[in-house]
Write a protein that holds these residues in place. Structure first.
Motif, PDB file in Angstrom:
ATOM      1  N   ASP A 116       0.838  -1.218   0.000  1.00  0.00           N
ATOM      2  CA  ASP A 116       0.000   0.000   0.000  1.00  0.00           C
ATOM      3  C   ASP A 116       0.869   1.263   0.000  1.00  0.00           C
ATOM      4  O   ASP A 116       0.580   2.225  -0.704  1.00  0.00           O
ATOM      5  CB  ASP A 116      -0.923   0.019   1.227  1.00  0.00           C
ATOM      6  N   LEU A 117       1.965   1.219   0.791  1.00  0.00           N
ATOM      7  CA  LEU A 117       2.850   2.387   0.882  1.00  0.00           C
ATOM      8  C   LEU A 117       3.492   2.725  -0.462  1.00  0.00           C
ATOM      9  O   LEU A 117       3.655   3.883  -0.827  1.00  0.00           O
ATOM     10  CB  LEU A 117       3.973   2.103   1.885  1.00  0.00           C
ATOM     11  N   LEU A 118       3.913   1.666  -1.183  1.00  0.00           N
ATOM     12  CA  LEU A 118       4.651   1.881  -2.441  1.00  0.00           C
ATOM     13  C   LEU A 118       3.740   1.848  -3.669  1.00  0.00           C
ATOM     14  O   LEU A 118       4.226   2.014  -4.791  1.00  0.00           O
ATOM     15  CB  LEU A 118       5.739   0.799  -2.600  1.00  0.00           C
ATOM     16  N   HIS A 119       2.453   1.629  -3.436  1.00  0.00           N
ATOM     17  CA  HIS A 119       1.543   1.302  -4.543  1.00  0.00           C
ATOM     18  C   HIS A 119       1.649   2.239  -5.746  1.00  0.00           C
ATOM     19  O   HIS A 119       1.735   1.788  -6.890  1.00  0.00           O
ATOM     20  CB  HIS A 119       0.101   1.246  -4.034  1.00  0.00           C
ATOM     21  N   ASP A 120       1.696   3.537  -5.463  1.00  0.00           N
ATOM     22  CA  ASP A 120       1.694   4.492  -6.579  1.00  0.00           C
ATOM     23  C   ASP A 120       3.015   4.480  -7.347  1.00  0.00           C
ATOM     24  O   ASP A 120       3.061   4.858  -8.512  1.00  0.00           O
ATOM     25  CB  ASP A 120       1.438   5.915  -6.060  1.00  0.00           C
ATOM     26  N   ARG A 121       4.108   4.051  -6.665  1.00  0.00           N
ATOM     27  CA  ARG A 121       5.417   4.060  -7.332  1.00  0.00           C
ATOM     28  C   ARG A 121       5.740   2.734  -8.027  1.00  0.00           C
ATOM     29  O   ARG A 121       6.579   2.667  -8.916  1.00  0.00           O
ATOM     30  CB  ARG A 121       6.525   4.381  -6.317  1.00  0.00           C
ATOM     31  N   LEU A 122       5.070   1.653  -7.611  1.00  0.00           N
ATOM     32  CA  LEU A 122       5.408   0.323  -8.147  1.00  0.00           C
ATOM     33  C   LEU A 122       5.287   0.219  -9.675  1.00  0.00           C
ATOM     34  O   LEU A 122       6.118  -0.449 -10.313  1.00  0.00           O
ATOM     35  CB  LEU A 122       4.559  -0.766  -7.463  1.00  0.00           C
ATOM     36  N   PRO A 123       4.305   0.863 -10.307  1.00  0.00           N
ATOM     37  CA  PRO A 123       4.188   0.707 -11.766  1.00  0.00           C
ATOM     38  C   PRO A 123       5.435   1.164 -12.534  1.00  0.00           C
ATOM     39  O   PRO A 123       5.668   0.735 -13.667  1.00  0.00           O
ATOM     40  CB  PRO A 123       2.969   1.570 -12.125  1.00  0.00           C
ATOM     41  N   GLY A 124       6.260   2.007 -11.915  1.00  0.00           N
ATOM     42  CA  GLY A 124       7.482   2.450 -12.604  1.00  0.00           C
ATOM     43  C   GLY A 124       8.710   1.675 -12.145  1.00  0.00           C
ATOM     44  O   GLY A 124       9.832   2.032 -12.520  1.00  0.00           O
ATOM     45  N   MET A 125       8.519   0.647 -11.344  1.00  0.00           N
ATOM     46  CA  MET A 125       9.683  -0.006 -10.723  1.00  0.00           C
ATOM     47  C   MET A 125      10.041  -1.364 -11.325  1.00  0.00           C
ATOM     48  O   MET A 125       9.154  -2.148 -11.676  1.00  0.00           O
ATOM     49  CB  MET A 125       9.412  -0.215  -9.227  1.00  0.00           C
ATOM     50  N   LYS A 126      11.363  -1.619 -11.373  1.00  0.00           N
ATOM     51  CA  LYS A 126      11.859  -2.957 -11.717  1.00  0.00           C
ATOM     52  C   LYS A 126      12.040  -3.694 -10.397  1.00  0.00           C
ATOM     53  O   LYS A 126      12.724  -3.197  -9.494  1.00  0.00           O
ATOM     54  CB  LYS A 126      13.219  -2.861 -12.421  1.00  0.00           C
ATOM     55  N   MET A 127      11.425  -4.864 -10.278  1.00  0.00           N
ATOM     56  CA  MET A 127      11.417  -5.571  -8.990  1.00  0.00           C
ATOM     57  C   MET A 127      12.194  -6.885  -9.033  1.00  0.00           C
ATOM     58  O   MET A 127      12.088  -7.652  -9.994  1.00  0.00           O
ATOM     59  CB  MET A 127       9.959  -5.867  -8.596  1.00  0.00           C
ATOM     60  N   LEU A 128      12.970  -7.136  -7.976  1.00  0.00           N
ATOM     61  CA  LEU A 128      13.634  -8.429  -7.791  1.00  0.00           C
ATOM     62  C   LEU A 128      13.032  -9.071  -6.548  1.00  0.00           C
ATOM     63  O   LEU A 128      13.085  -8.496  -5.456  1.00  0.00           O
ATOM     64  CB  LEU A 128      15.152  -8.240  -7.601  1.00  0.00           C
ATOM     65  N   ASP A 129      12.433 -10.259  -6.723  1.00  0.00           N
ATOM     66  CA  ASP A 129      11.803 -10.973  -5.609  1.00  0.00           C
ATOM     67  C   ASP A 129      12.718 -12.145  -5.244  1.00  0.00           C
ATOM     68  O   ASP A 129      12.723 -13.186  -5.913  1.00  0.00           O
ATOM     69  CB  ASP A 129      10.415 -11.455  -6.067  1.00  0.00           C
ATOM     70  N   ILE A 130      13.508 -11.963  -4.176  1.00  0.00           N
ATOM     71  CA  ILE A 130      14.516 -12.977  -3.802  1.00  0.00           C
ATOM     72  C   ILE A 130      13.859 -14.033  -2.920  1.00  0.00           C
ATOM     73  O   ILE A 130      13.054 -13.720  -2.048  1.00  0.00           O
ATOM     74  CB  ILE A 130      15.691 -12.325  -3.033  1.00  0.00           C
ATOM     75  N   GLY A 131      14.240 -15.299  -3.121  1.00  0.00           N
ATOM     76  CA  GLY A 131      13.653 -16.383  -2.314  1.00  0.00           C
ATOM     77  C   GLY A 131      12.160 -16.463  -2.599  1.00  0.00           C
ATOM     78  O   GLY A 131      11.343 -16.562  -1.691  1.00  0.00           O
TER      79      GLY A 131
END
Ligand SMILES: C[S@@+](CC[C@H](N)C(=O)[O-])C[C@H]1O[C@@H](n2cnc3c(N)ncnc32)[C@H](O)[C@@H]1O
Length: 262
Positions: free
Chosen positions: A34-49
């Motif tokens: 929820d905190l990052l929701h507005d910024r996530l669409p512009g983000m490259k994400m690495l989901d470790i583990g």
């Protein structure tokens, strides 16, 4: 070696099946989303583990680019199968968090190592993971992970702190305490009280994993070298517990840390 035994356990078919059927976000993860929701669409994400892809379900459709990694080949195979027919674009690769050399510096805006995955490597390797995350993360980007709370373990070990009016609860707590002591014969409450971090076998997956527990103040010190603006969230309530007074007395079994990459 702590890491090797755990890596073997995470390759076991029964454990892979367990993670491949999980779907819900934990309350603290929902807070971070929820905190990052507005910024996530512009983000490259690495989901470790990434395990069986529990978090993929929630993040891959929102972020600009999603990569899930795990050192368990069987977990990555389960993710590929789970999301084969999905319209979400998600890349899955076998990769160990201790060596992210396949990724260039500053590659990701948001890095997640969820559900205490970082607690299954040794202390020295844990510090290496923090360095690697900082290297592949973009300065100003975010790193979120959770870790077992040593203060929660102290409470588990101290039966006086768990007295209850419900006799059934007392019985269950006594059995758990007996098992904890049986599987960790050299661990004492006095030793826990004097430690900043310990490795124990806890009840998760029938005491087969060696799990790192850390005092929150020690965790904050470990992050000092590579991260800033650290916020801490209780996994169960999702509430921020950053006030120092609250943090030293917090007994949640694990906590989420959200930090800005330096
Ligand atoms: C407790 S499971 C959580 C799985 C998934 N993130 C979830 O929340 O359902 C921890 C995961 O971290 C992975 N893991 C542990 N140490 C790792 C490492 N050094 N590199 C990559 N993956 C690791 C394990 O294989 C396992 O899939």
């Amino acid at each position: 070696m702590v890491g090797d035994r755990n890596q073997n356990a995470y390759a076991a078919a029964r454990i892979v099946r367990h993670y491949a059927q999980l779907g819900a976000l934990q309350p603290a993860e929902q807070t971070v989303l929820d905190l990052l929701h507005d910024r996530l669409p512009g983000m490259k994400m690495l989901d470790i583990g990434v395990g069986g892809g529990r978090t993929t379900k929630h993040f891959a459709a929102i972020v600009a680019d999603y990569t899930g990694i795990d050192y368990s080949t069987a977990m990555i195979a389960a993710c590929k199968k789970r999301f084969a027919a999905s319209s979400q674009t998600a890349l899955f690769e076998v990769c160990d968090a201790r060596d992210l050399s396949r990724f260039q510096d500053d590659s990701f805006d948001f890095i997640l190592f969820s559900f205490n995955g970082i607690d299954y490597v040794s202390h020295a390797d844990r510090l290496k993971v923090f360095q690697e995350v900082c290297r592949v993360g973009r300065p100003g980007g975010y790193f979120c992970f959770s870790s077992h709370n040593l203060q929660g373990l102290e409470r588990e070990f101290d039966f006086r702190k768990r007295l209850d009016l419900n006799p059934l609860k007392i019985y269950v707590d006594l059995v758990m305490l007996a098992l904890l002591r049986l599987f960790n014969p050299s661990t004492t409450l006095k030793q826990l009280n004097a430690s900043a971090h310990v490795v124990v076998k806890d009840e998760s997956h029938n005491f087969c994993l060696q799990t790192y527990y850390v005092r929150p103040s020690e965790q904050l010190s470990q992050l000092n070298a590579n991260f800033s603006d650290v916020n801490v969230y209780a996994w169960k309530s999702g509430l921020n517990v950053t006030a120092e007074r609250e943090l030293v007395s917090n007994v949640d079994l694990w906590l989420y840390y959200l930090c800005v990459i330096d």
